[in-house]
Design an enzyme around this catalytic site. Structure first.
Site, PDB file in Angstrom:
ATOM      1  N   GLY A 148       0.839  -1.183   0.000  1.00 22.55           N
ATOM      2  CA  GLY A 148       0.000   0.000   0.000  1.00 22.55           C
ATOM      3  C   GLY A 148       0.880   1.241   0.000  1.00 22.55           C
ATOM      4  N   CYS A 149       0.420   2.314  -0.624  1.00 22.17           N
ATOM      5  CA  CYS A 149       1.252   3.525  -0.701  1.00 22.17           C
ATOM      6  C   CYS A 149       1.463   4.140   0.682  1.00 22.17           C
ATOM      7  CB  CYS A 149       0.656   4.537  -1.672  1.00 22.17           C
ATOM      8  SG  CYS A 149      -1.086   4.956  -1.378  1.00 22.17           S
ATOM      9  N   ASN A 150       0.427   4.160   1.512  1.00 24.76           N
ATOM     10  CA  ASN A 150       0.579   4.656   2.882  1.00 24.76           C
ATOM     11  C   ASN A 150       1.514   3.746   3.673  1.00 24.76           C
ATOM     12  OD1 ASN A 150      -1.293   6.650   2.278  1.00 24.76           O
ATOM     13  ND2 ASN A 150      -2.992   5.587   3.251  1.00 24.76           N
TER      14      ASN A 150
END
Length: 342
Positions: A148-150
């Site tokens: 996930g980017c986060n």
């Protein structure tokens, strides 16, 4: 050698970002692009900024001849990816940009994503795609699960500190701001200009964000004990970028030195001089992540800030970085473009 590439879900933001990056790759050729509702359209009509490229017409997945494909990027929604990847030929390498293979425990997947996993055999072989920490495993993998980017942003800030034992593992607060492209390209009322602009707001407050599953999995694995961070994401009225501000207990100078040592040889991670803070505007459109460390006025506390582009280093750039390793290419191939500023 030229590697034949397919991109499934090419009509979304991460699909378009993959096309943009691969367009200048020295040894990759895009031979297939899939879309659902936009099948039959030219990529130039869907994304006019790519009109200078000669690209295949968008088609349905079942129209692709995978016998001519070396590696497939899967930029499809969660739960869809696992079904599609399960049906692909076993000799096709896959980089999945969805959440379907990120969590190793099927029960954790069901907890965070609300359904049973449909491709458990593939889950067992999938390698977690945070390149800087799983490089050797990725080189030998057939299936790589993009982060996930986060989750990637928070891990770049915290993994070396947890491994080195220089922070209190029970006192980690992660405050994160993410641009609107992180929510995808589908029409949503809360993402309309009039609903989103001129303000920003917290969401998934109180520990409900799905990327917490990745934090729990990875941080606990490193520490050899349960580690749970306090995490609140915020949606900001910007197109690209993530800025993670992490509050920790530990010696700020030691924390900075630990990050410098951990990332000194990494081509895409830049640790700034002590006391400098990064900005999303300085990594826009690039595969770089900038990390800064500052001391706090309260003794024994420090602030770690990480910035990256959610569509590039947080997703499609990371995916290409992994694909390079899987195909025996230079890890940096197609990815050394400078950030776009201003």
């Amino acid at each position: 050698m030229t590697h034949k590439i397919a991109i499934l879900g090419a009509s979304g933001y991460t699909g378009a970002e993959l096309v943009r990056l691969i367009a200048t790759h020295p040894s990759m050729e895009i031979v297939a692009l899939s879309a659902d509702r936009k099948a039959g359209m030219e990529m130039a009509a869907v994304f006019p900024h790519l009109r200078h490229l000669s690209l295949p017409t968008l088609c349905k997945i079942d129209e692709i001849d995978f016998a001519d494909v070396d590696l497939c990027f899967c930029a499809l929604p969660h739960a869809t990816s696992q079904k599609v990847i399960k049906a692909l030929p076993s000799d096709v390498k896959v980089v999945d940009l969805s959440a379907d293979f990120r969590l190793r425990d099927p029960e954790e997947y069901a907890k965070w994503y609300g359904g049973q996993h449909d491709a458990l055999e593939i889950q067992k072989e999938a390698v977690y795609g945070l390149t800087e920490f799983y490089r050797d495993e990725i080189k030998a993998a057939r299936v790589v699960a993009g982060t996930g980017c986060n989750a990637a942003t928070g891990q770049f800030a915290l993994r070396p500190l947890i491994e080195a034992g220089v922070i209190d593992l029970d006192q980690i607060i992660l405050d994160l701001k993410c641009a609107v492209s992180g929510a995808g390209r589908s029409l949503k009322e809360n993402l309309l200009h009039a609903e989103l602009s001129e303000g920003y707001h917290a969401y998934a407050v109180g520990g409900t964000h799905r990327h917490l599953g990745e934090f729990d999995q990875e941080f606990s694995k490193i520490a050899g004990r349960e580690v749970k961070v306090q995490f609140t994401p915020h949606l900001v009225p910007a197109n690209r970028g993530i800025l993670a501000t992490v509050y920790v207990q530990g010696d700020a100078a030691e924390i900075h030195a630990t990050l410098v040592a951990a990332y000194g040889e990494e081509p895409f991670i830049e640790v700034l001089p002590f006391g400098e803070a990064p900005s999303t505007r300085h990594v826009r459109g690039s595969n770089f992540c900038h990390i800064g460390v500052s001391g706090d006025r309260i003794e024994g506390r420090a602030i770690v800030i990480a910035a990256l582009d959610n569509l590039t280093k947080g997703s499609s750039g990371q995916a290409l970085q992994n694909a390079n390793l899987m195909l025996g290419e230079e890890e940096t191939a197609g990815l050394m473009l400078a950030p776009c500023f201003p």
